[in-house]
Design an enzyme around this catalytic site. Structure first.
Site, PDB file in Angstrom:
ATOM      1  N   LYS A 108       1.034  -1.146   0.180  1.00  0.00           N
ATOM      2  CA  LYS A 108       0.026   0.135  -0.294  1.00  0.00           C
ATOM      3  C   LYS A 108       0.902   1.183   0.026  1.00  0.00           C
ATOM      4  CE  LYS A 108      -0.530  -2.491   2.953  1.00  0.00           C
ATOM      5  NZ  LYS A 108      -0.546  -3.730   3.781  1.00  0.00           N
ATOM      6  N   LYS A 208      -4.221   3.129   2.517  1.00  0.00           N
ATOM      7  CA  LYS A 208      -5.313   2.375   2.024  1.00  0.00           C
ATOM      8  C   LYS A 208      -6.590   3.135   1.431  1.00  0.00           C
ATOM      9  CE  LYS A 208      -3.823  -1.492   5.172  1.00  0.00           C
ATOM     10  NZ  LYS A 208      -3.930  -2.014   6.360  1.00  0.00           N
TER      11      LYS A 208
END
Ligand code: HSE
Length: 429
Positions: A108, A208
């Site tokens: 991420k 995220k």
């Protein structure tokens, strides 16, 4: 003639990498049946070759350098599960794209920082980067957005996407323990990242959120515009008092496109205790997606760990084996708009906690500060006096964050405030 196998180069043999090896080995027949071709691992790479790992790697070639792995002619896909937003993970990903490979990643941080440039590079050579495992572990949040909800205009994306923070907050609430003590517990349980600030500072969850926002709103990833606040200042007092008012405190991410631009924030906030997010316990993750046609979708599951994260990696690998290719962020990277960040958040109710000197007119002075900032009080409670002081809790009607900051900034000048007031946003979820 059977289709040729899809050949993986696996960079990273930590928890997730070994999870991928286990699924590829144990479920070879199931994967081949679903994908219409075998999925094999050709070569692997990790920092330490001698480390004892709970998997048989003897049939795979070894590459000490992940960039060499990425360039091998006998792999079709680089599976990058090393982590880190620069260094070897970035170099290997760039090398894989430059040599015409697709990339499946759980990283991420890499995509939050370099996602746009990497996606443009990949699509420039007809390749894709898939990253289901990067957001909320085993929850298929990326697939839900890019595929399941592709016919919707997305209204709002929300999520509790850091299991460590949710563990800490729910443990504080259930055991009545202070933050520092539960943080230490989490460290001993091995829940914290090597740099704990990635977890408790909200950075991992912010990464995220920025990836979900890019897909949801067709915009370039803009992690730098996420309003970030960690959980380090959440006190047990606030957890208890919020509970008493029917709320729970969560590290909640929200992204929405407003007339004023894109709002993205990952901050502690109050949510109704009986809402799905309020009910979320322990290290579990939840992603909530709202589309104009579908309404609200709630996805709940494990956000980390060997099985769940490897499950997400394999979903991407099997898509590639099937020949199913979605652009990295759900539409061609070159068509993603540069988002304009909203300068301030949408108005919301606020929870205000303060301690006042117990004397006539004290509360009236605080109410005046709020009134003069245009803020209306919805609920108010005064708790048991502590000597000459009175703890006071106010829930406001919807107010702009700037008005809340202005009003609470004026509390000190009233001469009735003890210490600092606490202001926490209340989200309608
Ligand atoms: N450290 C993360 C969490 C998992 O606690 O949810 C990896 O993003």
């Amino acid at each position: 003639m059977p289709a040729a196998p899809l050949r993986l180069g696996l960079a990273g043999l930590g928890t997730v990498g070994i999870g991928v090896v286990k699924i590829v080995q144990a479920e070879a027949d199931l994967i081949a049946a679903r994908a219409g071709r075998a999925v094999t691992i050709t070569a692997v790479s990790a920092r330490d070759r001698t480390r004892n790992r709970d998997a048989d790697l003897s049939s795979y070639a070894w590459e000490a350098d992940p960039v060499r792995l990425a360039r091998r002619e006998d792999i079709d896909v680089l599976v990058e599960v090393m982590g880190g937003h620069d260094g070897p993970a970035r170099a290997a990903t760039e090398a894989a794209i430059a040599s015409g490979k697709d990339v499946v990643t759980a990283n991420k941080a890499l995509l939050a920082h370099h996602g746009q440039a990497l996606a443009v590079a990949a699509e420039g050579v007809g390749r894709v980067i898939r990253f289901e495992a990067a957001v909320a572990g085993g929850i298929p949040a990326i697939k839900a957005l890019t595929e399941g909800l592709a016919g919707n205009r997305i209204k709002r994306v929300m999520g509790v996407m850091n299991g460590t923070c949710n563990y800490i907050l729910t443990r504080m609430q259930s055991a009545g323990l202070p933050y520092d003590q539960v943080f230490e517990e989490a460290r001993q349980l091995g829940y914290l990242e090597a740099d704990p600030n990635l977890d408790v500072g909200g950075i991992d969850a912010g990464h995220k959120l920025s990836l979900l926002a890019a897909i949801a709103f067709g915009t370039q990833v803009s992690f730098g515009a996420v309003e970030l606040e960690g959980i380090g200042s959440v006190s047990i007092d606030d957890i208890r008092l919020a509970e008493d008012m029917g709320y729970r405190i969560k590290l909640l991410g929200i992204a929405q496109m407003t007339g004023r631009g894109l709002e993205q924030r990952m901050t502690p906030c109050l949510v109704p205790a009986d809402s799905p997010i309020g009910q979320l316990q322990g290290g579990t993750n939840m992603v909530v997606l709202e589309g104009d046609s579908v309404g609200q979708i709630v996805l709940r599951g494990a956000g980390a760990g060997m099985g769940p994260t490897a499950s997400a990696v394999m979903a991407d690998v099997i898509d590639l084996a099937r020949g199913f290719r979605v652009p990295t962020f759900g539409q061609p990277a070159a068509s993603l708009a540069l988002p304009q960040a909203a300068r301030s958040a949408t108005p919301a109710p606020y929870y205000l906690r303060m301690t006042l000197i117990d004397k006539p007119g004290a509360l009236a002075k605080i109410a005046t500060c709020l009134g003069e900032a245009g803020i209306s009080i919805d609920q108010m409670r005064q708790y048991g006096h502590q000597g000459a002081n009175a703890p006071v809790l106010i829930v406001t009607h919807k107010a702009a964050p700037s008005d809340i900051a202005h009003a609470t900034g004026r509390f000190a000048a009233t001469g009735v405030l003890v210490g600092q007031p606490v202001a926490i946003r209340i989200e309608e979820v």
